[in-house]
Design a protein around this motif. Structure first.
Motif, PDB file in Angstrom:
ATOM      1  N   GLU A  35      -8.513   5.271  -5.632  1.00  0.00           N
ATOM      2  CA  GLU A  35      -7.932   6.154  -4.805  1.00  0.00           C
ATOM      3  C   GLU A  35      -7.398   5.473  -3.321  1.00  0.00           C
ATOM      4  O   GLU A  35      -6.507   5.943  -3.059  1.00  0.00           O
ATOM      5  CB  GLU A  35      -8.954   7.140  -4.370  1.00  0.00           C
ATOM      6  CG  GLU A  35      -9.475   8.112  -5.657  1.00  0.00           C
ATOM      7  CD  GLU A  35     -10.775   8.870  -5.158  1.00  0.00           C
ATOM      8  OE1 GLU A  35     -10.600   9.193  -3.927  1.00  0.00           O
ATOM      9  OE2 GLU A  35     -11.543   9.303  -5.945  1.00  0.00           O
ATOM     10  N   ILE A  36      -8.098   4.343  -3.180  1.00  0.00           N
ATOM     11  CA  ILE A  36      -7.754   3.588  -2.057  1.00  0.00           C
ATOM     12  C   ILE A  36      -6.626   2.643  -2.089  1.00  0.00           C
ATOM     13  O   ILE A  36      -6.308   1.964  -1.090  1.00  0.00           O
ATOM     14  CB  ILE A  36      -9.025   3.270  -1.168  1.00  0.00           C
ATOM     15  CG1 ILE A  36      -8.990   3.218   0.247  1.00  0.00           C
ATOM     16  CG2 ILE A  36      -9.579   2.061  -1.925  1.00  0.00           C
ATOM     17  CD1 ILE A  36      -8.852   4.568   1.017  1.00  0.00           C
ATOM     18  N   GLY A  37      -6.364   2.156  -3.322  1.00  0.00           N
ATOM     19  CA  GLY A  37      -5.705   1.057  -3.620  1.00  0.00           C
ATOM     20  C   GLY A  37      -4.252   0.936  -2.790  1.00  0.00           C
ATOM     21  O   GLY A  37      -4.128  -0.228  -2.311  1.00  0.00           O
ATOM     22  N   ASN A  38      -3.516   1.936  -2.574  1.00  0.00           N
ATOM     23  CA  ASN A  38      -2.293   2.045  -1.966  1.00  0.00           C
ATOM     24  C   ASN A  38      -2.691   1.622  -0.500  1.00  0.00           C
ATOM     25  O   ASN A  38      -1.691   0.895   0.193  1.00  0.00           O
ATOM     26  CB  ASN A  38      -1.381   3.204  -2.090  1.00  0.00           C
ATOM     27  CG  ASN A  38      -0.743   3.115  -3.476  1.00  0.00           C
ATOM     28  OD1 ASN A  38      -0.348   2.120  -3.854  1.00  0.00           O
ATOM     29  ND2 ASN A  38      -0.801   4.144  -4.126  1.00  0.00           N
ATOM     30  N   THR A  39      -3.745   2.330   0.119  1.00  0.00           N
ATOM     31  CA  THR A  39      -4.036   1.985   1.317  1.00  0.00           C
ATOM     32  C   THR A  39      -4.377   0.615   1.817  1.00  0.00           C
ATOM     33  O   THR A  39      -3.804   0.156   2.718  1.00  0.00           O
ATOM     34  CB  THR A  39      -5.275   3.118   1.781  1.00  0.00           C
ATOM     35  OG1 THR A  39      -4.734   4.438   1.637  1.00  0.00           O
ATOM     36  CG2 THR A  39      -5.707   2.861   3.250  1.00  0.00           C
ATOM     37  N   ILE A  40      -5.007  -0.068   0.776  1.00  0.00           N
ATOM     38  CA  ILE A  40      -5.665  -1.506   0.995  1.00  0.00           C
ATOM     39  C   ILE A  40      -4.069  -2.369   1.039  1.00  0.00           C
ATOM     40  O   ILE A  40      -4.257  -3.157   1.668  1.00  0.00           O
ATOM     41  CB  ILE A  40      -6.400  -1.938  -0.197  1.00  0.00           C
ATOM     42  CG1 ILE A  40      -7.825  -1.166   0.103  1.00  0.00           C
ATOM     43  CG2 ILE A  40      -6.567  -3.367  -0.133  1.00  0.00           C
ATOM     44  CD1 ILE A  40      -8.870  -1.219  -1.104  1.00  0.00           C
ATOM     45  N   GLY A  41      -3.384  -2.006  -0.185  1.00  0.00           N
ATOM     46  CA  GLY A  41      -1.992  -2.696  -0.003  1.00  0.00           C
ATOM     47  C   GLY A  41      -1.188  -2.441   1.164  1.00  0.00           C
ATOM     48  O   GLY A  41      -0.499  -3.499   1.727  1.00  0.00           O
ATOM     49  N   ARG A  42      -1.190  -1.368   1.616  1.00  0.00           N
ATOM     50  CA  ARG A  42      -0.464  -0.961   2.767  1.00  0.00           C
ATOM     51  C   ARG A  42      -0.953  -1.735   4.045  1.00  0.00           C
ATOM     52  O   ARG A  42      -0.312  -2.314   4.801  1.00  0.00           O
ATOM     53  CB  ARG A  42      -0.406   0.305   3.042  1.00  0.00           C
ATOM     54  CG  ARG A  42       0.567   0.742   4.340  1.00  0.00           C
ATOM     55  CD  ARG A  42       0.855   2.115   4.509  1.00  0.00           C
ATOM     56  NE  ARG A  42      -0.464   2.366   5.698  1.00  0.00           N
ATOM     57  CZ  ARG A  42      -1.266   3.325   5.390  1.00  0.00           C
ATOM     58  NH1 ARG A  42      -1.460   4.127   4.594  1.00  0.00           N
ATOM     59  NH2 ARG A  42      -2.559   3.137   6.193  1.00  0.00           N
ATOM     60  N   GLN A  43      -2.237  -1.739   4.170  1.00  0.00           N
ATOM     61  CA  GLN A  43      -2.798  -2.587   5.262  1.00  0.00           C
ATOM     62  C   GLN A  43      -2.593  -3.813   5.396  1.00  0.00           C
ATOM     63  O   GLN A  43      -2.283  -4.634   6.283  1.00  0.00           O
ATOM     64  CB  GLN A  43      -4.329  -2.296   5.134  1.00  0.00           C
ATOM     65  CG  GLN A  43      -5.031  -1.075   5.997  1.00  0.00           C
ATOM     66  CD  GLN A  43      -6.359  -0.736   6.159  1.00  0.00           C
ATOM     67  OE1 GLN A  43      -7.189  -0.625   5.224  1.00  0.00           O
ATOM     68  NE2 GLN A  43      -6.761  -1.431   7.218  1.00  0.00           N
ATOM     69  N   ALA A  44      -2.695  -4.436   4.180  1.00  0.00           N
ATOM     70  CA  ALA A  44      -2.393  -5.856   4.045  1.00  0.00           C
ATOM     71  C   ALA A  44      -0.976  -6.345   4.234  1.00  0.00           C
ATOM     72  O   ALA A  44      -0.563  -7.170   5.161  1.00  0.00           O
ATOM     73  CB  ALA A  44      -2.842  -6.713   2.772  1.00  0.00           C
ATOM     74  N   SER A  45      -0.156  -5.439   3.933  1.00  0.00           N
ATOM     75  CA  SER A  45       1.466  -5.815   4.003  1.00  0.00           C
ATOM     76  C   SER A  45       1.798  -5.472   5.496  1.00  0.00           C
ATOM     77  O   SER A  45       2.566  -5.999   6.316  1.00  0.00           O
ATOM     78  CB  SER A  45       2.110  -4.749   3.048  1.00  0.00           C
ATOM     79  OG  SER A  45       2.214  -3.475   3.383  1.00  0.00           O
ATOM     80  N   GLU A  46       1.238  -4.392   6.305  1.00  0.00           N
ATOM     81  CA  GLU A  46       1.368  -4.177   7.588  1.00  0.00           C
ATOM     82  C   GLU A  46       0.931  -5.197   8.439  1.00  0.00           C
ATOM     83  O   GLU A  46       1.537  -5.698   9.334  1.00  0.00           O
ATOM     84  CB  GLU A  46       0.567  -2.778   7.891  1.00  0.00           C
ATOM     85  CG  GLU A  46       1.222  -1.494   7.415  1.00  0.00           C
ATOM     86  CD  GLU A  46       0.814  -0.341   7.895  1.00  0.00           C
ATOM     87  OE1 GLU A  46      -0.522  -0.204   8.210  1.00  0.00           O
ATOM     88  OE2 GLU A  46       1.059   0.696   7.496  1.00  0.00           O
ATOM     89  N   ASP A  47      -0.373  -5.853   8.193  1.00  0.00           N
ATOM     90  CA  ASP A  47      -0.747  -7.012   8.892  1.00  0.00           C
ATOM     91  C   ASP A  47       0.068  -8.232   8.684  1.00  0.00           C
ATOM     92  O   ASP A  47       0.591  -8.992   9.832  1.00  0.00           O
ATOM     93  CB  ASP A  47      -2.200  -7.575   8.174  1.00  0.00           C
ATOM     94  CG  ASP A  47      -2.682  -8.797   8.709  1.00  0.00           C
ATOM     95  OD1 ASP A  47      -3.078  -8.536  10.059  1.00  0.00           O
ATOM     96  OD2 ASP A  47      -2.747  -9.848   8.148  1.00  0.00           O
TER      97      ASP A  47
END
Length: 190
Positions: free
Chosen positions: A117-129
């Motif tokens: 459920e949270i995978g896209n959020t994790i990916g987004r956080q890493a890419s935003e960083d």
């Protein structure tokens, strides 16, 4: 591994089920000082989180490498454009100290996107960083003096900057080692 969970949970709550699946894909690996993690022409297969160590990204040149990023503890490192497009990298990534990384392969990240459920959020956080660090670097090059860039790096990581060879710092702030020596002399005399 707990550092990674804490990093993500600053912004979003991970369920134990999602964390278990995500963490099962992470590979912990230690690298010696001066190890090339990614070489020009290779395709990046990892998104990595630095548990401990210092990493630099640079364009190799015959006379002097062009260092454009330093990555410290609790940050992501990747040849991200190569990782996203799965095409060869145009730069190298090297450890400057003994470094411990938590690595996630491209295929495993795709699986996390699909199965949690949270995978896209994790990916987004890493890419935003990674994006924010790149943007800050570009703005720094356009708006600040070499002395300001040096002071920013020194303020961000005062203990760790001592472990980075001066020639890499000079390249990073866009000056010769001799000019960096003059900047340092000016700063430390005031």
């Amino acid at each position: 591994m707990e550092q990674i969970r804490q990093y993500f949970e600053k912004n979003v709550r991970l369920t134990d089920k999602d964390w278990q699946f995500f963490s099962s894909k992470l590979i912990r690996k230690e690298f010696p000082k001066n190890y090339i993690l990614l070489k020009t022409g290779q395709t990046e297969n990892y998104l990595s989180f630095v548990e401990t160590g210092i990493v630099r990204s640079y364009i190799p040149k015959e006379e002097n490498d062009l260092t454009f990023a330093f990555i410290f503890d609790n940050n992501f490192v990747s040849g991200y454009n190569s990782f996203l497009t799965q095409t060869p990298s145009s730069y190298n990534i090297e450890t400057l100290t003994k470094t411990t990384l938590w690595r996630l392969t491209y295929n495993d990240l795709q699986s996390i996107y699909k199965k949690t459920e949270i995978g896209n959020t994790i990916g987004r956080q890493a890419s935003e960083d990674l994006f924010l660090k790149k943007s800050q670097r570009e703005l720094s090059l356009l708006n600040e003096t070499a002395e300001q860039r040096y002071l920013n790096l020194f303020t961000e990581q005062p203990k760790l900057i001592e472990k980075i060879p001066l020639k890499y710092i000079a390249s990073y702030i866009g000056v010769t080692p001799q000019a960096l020596s003059r900047i340092r002399k000016r700063i430390f005399l005031t």
